[in-house]
Scaffold this active site. Structure first.
Site, short mmCIF file in Angstrom:
data_model
loop_
_atom_site.label_atom_id
_atom_site.label_comp_id
_atom_site.label_asym_id
_atom_site.label_seq_id
_atom_site.Cartn_x
_atom_site.Cartn_y
_atom_site.Cartn_z
CD GLN A 56 -2.87 1.10 2.30
OE1 GLN A 56 -2.62 1.33 3.47
NE2 GLN A 56 -4.07 0.71 1.90
CG HIS A 71 1.23 3.56 5.26
ND1 HIS A 71 1.85 4.18 6.32
CD2 HIS A 71 -0.02 3.25 5.70
CE1 HIS A 71 1.01 4.23 7.35
NE2 HIS A 71 -0.13 3.68 7.00
#
Lengths: 587, 122, 238
Positions: free
Chosen positions: A231, A354
């Site tokens: 992500q 992330h």
């Protein structure tokens, strides 16, 4: 070497690890729980999480709604039976944290407040200002001090699992302060070691997030699942990658390009008004927002900053009072690291890696295929995030499945049989790590590490092509070979040798990165956070509605195969955000 | 685990400005104590009769005594200032901002001192 | 590109009898933090330079060090502010050195544990009710990231390592002031002891250096009133 016994070993003392240790200890006052962490527990990366933790709370909310948001957010790659278990257990775990002292932000009447988050239909995200992870971690750590059965091994680095005959027999640790090896004999081990974002160059992650647990499991035959799904958080400070929480957008902040235009409306997330509105515009899911940035970059509509291209996250219309009350941490960070006063100026932001959706495969009881090995939190792939994680599902995941892992491991430990000593195996493993200290030739650690990170950033980024991914796979194979030939350390001391530990971490990272790159290459479709530009731009449910499994194949490239996705209530359909809707009432 | 403990010597307070001002604050207490003894001596002499008290007053006018009193006055003022400045740290949160507590204290000192001076001189 | 000299205090327990200085010339850009300067040294000049770090955003508390004699976090202080230098980098004061800038944190951890930093008392069925006003009573004290800058600042801790110290006492107060907690009675012995709040002479440097605005000086000194009350009213307690 020192040999100790424990009933359950938890590796990693972040949110999931602490919750697992507490759960194991609560179940049985006589259980010996060893909590191992390469850093002090309150330094774990959970501390940096900001936005909040989701759980169905309001009367106008339902488990079905949270379930549907999560499954569609994951682009239907979620194991729906696990998601059903998950959404049903979020609220009780959040209440448990509250009982343990977590300072959740409150409404005026003293009840817990909830806010909107990306991809969520209803406000269900519990938050503690914009420091939710900090408060959750400190609450869990301080609560864990109540349990004398939990013996902490602070600043002990887990370098290997000792596995005999398909069963876990313990963990091999380096006591960081002295460099001495310690073997903890145990039949049940819980991995709670976090993600692997540091394999990329620009990321929000702490230096510790190097995929150690994933690497440990992988090396001993437990597959890594769905590793291609990384992500990118859409709003991070350029250069450092420091996180600007999704909660900004949850409170109503907007994203504009260099022309001051709210560009998300061009990418299926509009219309712009009314604002704010659940699941629309800036409250869309993270993969869509990061991908929109990439397109704006291609079109030349991003803003040039000294640290690279960015767009503007504008909080000014929220007003000083709301900013200081709900978003104090990111305001401070914007000031300190970019010199931006969030009350007066917009913040330059760009996507950065992330969160790792994939990880060590586990079932809903947090069991990996290796007997006695459990995993929870970001290092695990239990099946709730699918191809894209919704914000605020992770901080609650760590406590829901942290508890499950602790209880499962404790149950297993109680039924385990004592068998003959495997100290010899531990000694052999220790020798290989000690050998790293003695290399007289080889390359600098930083050289190999930076080349890996650049290769990942270029070849396995937000948008991917076969050529790019193949180049990355090739490069990673070369890097692994160069690593095998030797890393030459400047630091030959045993005591507190962080260069040595960095070399060991690089070993884990190279294997995890290779699993990631090969998984990505093999997935010939676009889904969630895995987006391709080379003829596979569409989602292909017929051929790829399945989980990727990466298996270690000795010194060769990982072997990829597949596993079905469990579908129960929600049949895959097109993923829609934006569209018409009522203006949301912000709380 | 072998560690190295750095010794803390008697000159620790010379290391930075914050510490030096702290020690100056503590030193001011010495002068306040000495001044208190002088006042007590005066009280004692008062009990011994008018000549004894006048002798004490005369002694106060000596150059050495005047020098001491100037120094003591400066230190008492500094002491009062730091006293009120740190007073909010000794209290739980109040509906009044900390600055108001400090200001209130300082104004009270000035007011009371002015009142005494006016009575003494007027 | 400009550069600045970092004078680092080194110590290797296996080979050094005492700490020694080593200088490094670090090229830097305006946005580089002191931590990034140390990372540059480790990556390119001397891999043996040892220091703790993690989050890079002043929330994990790992990277504390003495920068020109002041306790600071390396990640949120910038090389441009120390130019032309040299910048003296030493491990946090008042702690034993394990290696280079890494100090022995075990005394602090023991102090943390001693204050019973958890909610004591039986919880209700659902969440407790706690108004924003009630949360204000303790919230600032819950911001502590355990970075230990306050211990490096506190001269009383430097002179007497048995002093419980600013962060531990601030955390104790955080729980006492939390409306959900009922453990004040249990924590009084920690407050009342000679090395509890009474070890503090209100130097106040701890609150000055705290990167999170916790104000440990206030947490400690408010409790002197509590301690006095506890002492004088002890005969009325049954």
């Amino acid at each position: 070497m020192q040999v100790v016994q424990a009933d359950v070993v938890v590796v990693g003392a972040g949110g999931a690890g602490l919750r697992a240790a507490i759960a194991a200890a609560e179940g049985d006052p006589k259980l010996r729980v060893a909590l191992v962490s390469k850093v002090l527990p309150m330094r774990s990366h959970t501390v940096a999480a900001e936005g909040g933790a989701a759980g169905v709370t309001r009367d106008d909310d339902s488990l079905d709604s949270h379930f549907n948001d999560t499954v569609s957010g994951g682009d239907w790659l979620c194991d729906q039976d696990v998601v059903e278990y998950f959404v049903a257990h979020c609220h009780p775990e959040l209440v448990q944290l509250e009982h343990w002292g977590c300072p959740w932000s409150r409404k005026d009447d003293g009840s817990v407040n909830t806010r909107f988050f990306g991809g969520m239909s209803v406000q269900r995200t519990w938050f503690a200002a914009d420091r939710s992870g900090f408060h959750i971690l400190h609450t869990l750590f301080q609560t864990s001090l109540k349990y004398p059965q939990i013996k902490r091994y602070d600043e002990f680095f887990c370098v290997d699992l000792i596995v005999d005959d398909g069963r876990v027999r313990g963990v091999l640790l380096i006591e960081i302060a002295t460099g001495e090896m310690v073997f903890i004999e145990s039949s049940a081990v819980v991995l709670a070691t976090g993600g692997a974002g540091r394999v990329f160059r620009q990321n929000t992650n702490a230096g510790t997030v190097t995929g150690d647990g994933m690497g440990l499991a992988f090396r001993h035959g437990a597959p890594l699942r769905d590793m291609e799904f990384m992500q990118w958080h859409p709003t991070c400070l350029p250069g450092t990658g420091i996180l600007m929480t999704e909660a900004c957008r949850g409170e109503g902040a907007i994203l504009v390009n260099k022309d001051g235009y709210r560009y998300l409306q061009d990418y299926g997330l509009g219309p712009v008004d009314p604002w704010p509105r659940a699941k629309a515009m800036e409250l869309g899911p993270r993969d869509r927002l990061s991908q929109a940035f990439w397109h704006e970059l291609q079109k030349g509509r991003t803003i040039e900053t000294p640290q690279g291209p960015a767009v503007h996250l504008d909080l000014r219309h929220l007003g000083a009072k709301k900013i200081h009350e709900r978003l104090p941490l990111i305001s401070e960070a914007a000031k300190t690291f970019m010199g931006v006063d969030t009350v007066k100026e917009p913040i330059p932001v760009c996507p950065a890696v992330h969160y790792t959706m994939g990880g060590t495969y586990t079932n809903v009881r947090c069991e990996t295929p290796l007997a006695g090995l459990y995993a929870a939190g970001e290092c695990a792939s239990v099946g709730i995030h699918g191809a894209n994680r919704l914000g605020s599902n992770s901080l609650v995941e760590i406590v829901v499945f942290g508890r499950v892992a602790g209880e499962s491991a404790a149950d297993y430990a109680r039924s385990a049989r004592a068998t003959q000593s495997v100290q010899a195996m531990a000694e052999a493993s220790a020798a290989s790590f000690n050998a790293l200290l003695k290399n007289d030739q080889g390359e600098r650690l930083a050289t190999l590490r930076d080349e890996m990170r650049d290769a990942m950033e270029t070849g396995v980024g937000i948008y991917r092509t076969a050529d790019g991914m193949r180049a990355a796979c090739h490069k990673l194979a070369q890097l692994r070979e160069r690593y095998r030939r030797g890393v030459k350390l400047d630091d030959r001391a045993r005591a507190f040798n962080t260069e040595w530990l960095g070399a060991i971490e690089l070993g884990f990272m190279l294997e995890v990165a290779e699993a990631l790159a090969h998984s990505a290459l093999a997935r010939r479709e676009s889904r969630g956070a895995h987006m391709r530009l080379d003829g596979y731009e569409q989602r292909d449910d017929e051929n790829f509605l399945k989980h990727t499994l990466a298996h270690r194949a000795g010194d060769g490239v990982p072997r990829i195969d597949y596993q079905p996705v469990t579908i129960t209530k929600s049949q895959p359909r097109a993923r829609h955000y934006g569209g018409a809707g009522k203006q949301a009432v912000m709380t | 685990m072998k560690t190295y403990t750095r010794p803390v010597t008697g000159t620790w307070w010379t290391r930075n400005g914050f510490y030096r001002w702290y020690m100056f604050r503590e030193l001011s207490c010495v002068f306040i104590t000495l001044y208190a003894f002088i006042l007590l001596a005066g009280l004692y002499r008062l009990g011994q009769g008018p000549e004894a008290f006048l002798a004490w007053q005369a002694a106060l006018a000596s150059p050495a005594s005047l020098a001491f009193h100037v120094v003591a006055l400066v230190l008492v003022i500094y002491h009062s200032w730091t006293w009120f400045k740190i007073m909010p740290k000794t209290m739980p949160r109040l509906p009044v901002p900390d600055g108001a507590i400090v200001a209130g204290g300082v104004i009270a000192v000035i007011a009371v001192s002015a009142a005494f001076l006016w009575t003494a001189l007027g | 590109m400009r550069s600045i000299v970092l004078e680092c205090l080194r110590y290797d327990p296996e080979t050094d009898a005492a700490p020694r200085w080593q200088n490094y010339d670090v090229p830097f850009t305006d946005d580089m933090s002191v931590l990034q300067g140390l990372q540059y040294i480790k990556d390119h000049l001397d891999g043996s330079l040892t220091f703790r770090w993690s989050c890079r955003m002043a929330i994990c508390g790992s990277c504390g060090a003495m920068l020109n004699g002041e306790p600071r976090l390396g990640c949120e202080n910038f090389l441009r502010d120390y130019y032309p230098g040299p910048l003296r980098v030493e491990p946090l004061n008042h702690f034993p050195i394990v290696r280079d800038l890494a100090i022995d944190q075990s005394d602090f951890l023991a102090k943390l544990e001693s204050v019973k930093p958890y909610i004591i008392g039986e919880p209700p069925k659902g969440p407790y009710r706690q108004t924003p006003r009630q949360m204000e009573e303790y919230y600032q004290y819950s911001q502590c990231i355990n970075c230990l800058l306050c211990y490096a600042a506190c001269p009383q801790y430097g002179l007497n390592e048995k002093f419980t110290g600013p962060a531990a006492l601030a955390l104790l107060h955080r729980y006492n002031a939390d409306s959900r907690d009922q453990g004040k009675r249990e924590r009084m012995p920690v407050i009342n002891q000679e090395d509890g709040v009474w070890g503090c002479t209100l130097v106040g440097y701890c609150s000055e250096v705290c990167p999170k605005g916790v104000d440990p000086a206030r947490a400690v000194n408010q409790n002197k009133i509590e301690s006095a009350k506890d002492y004088f009213f002890r005969f009325f307690r049954r």
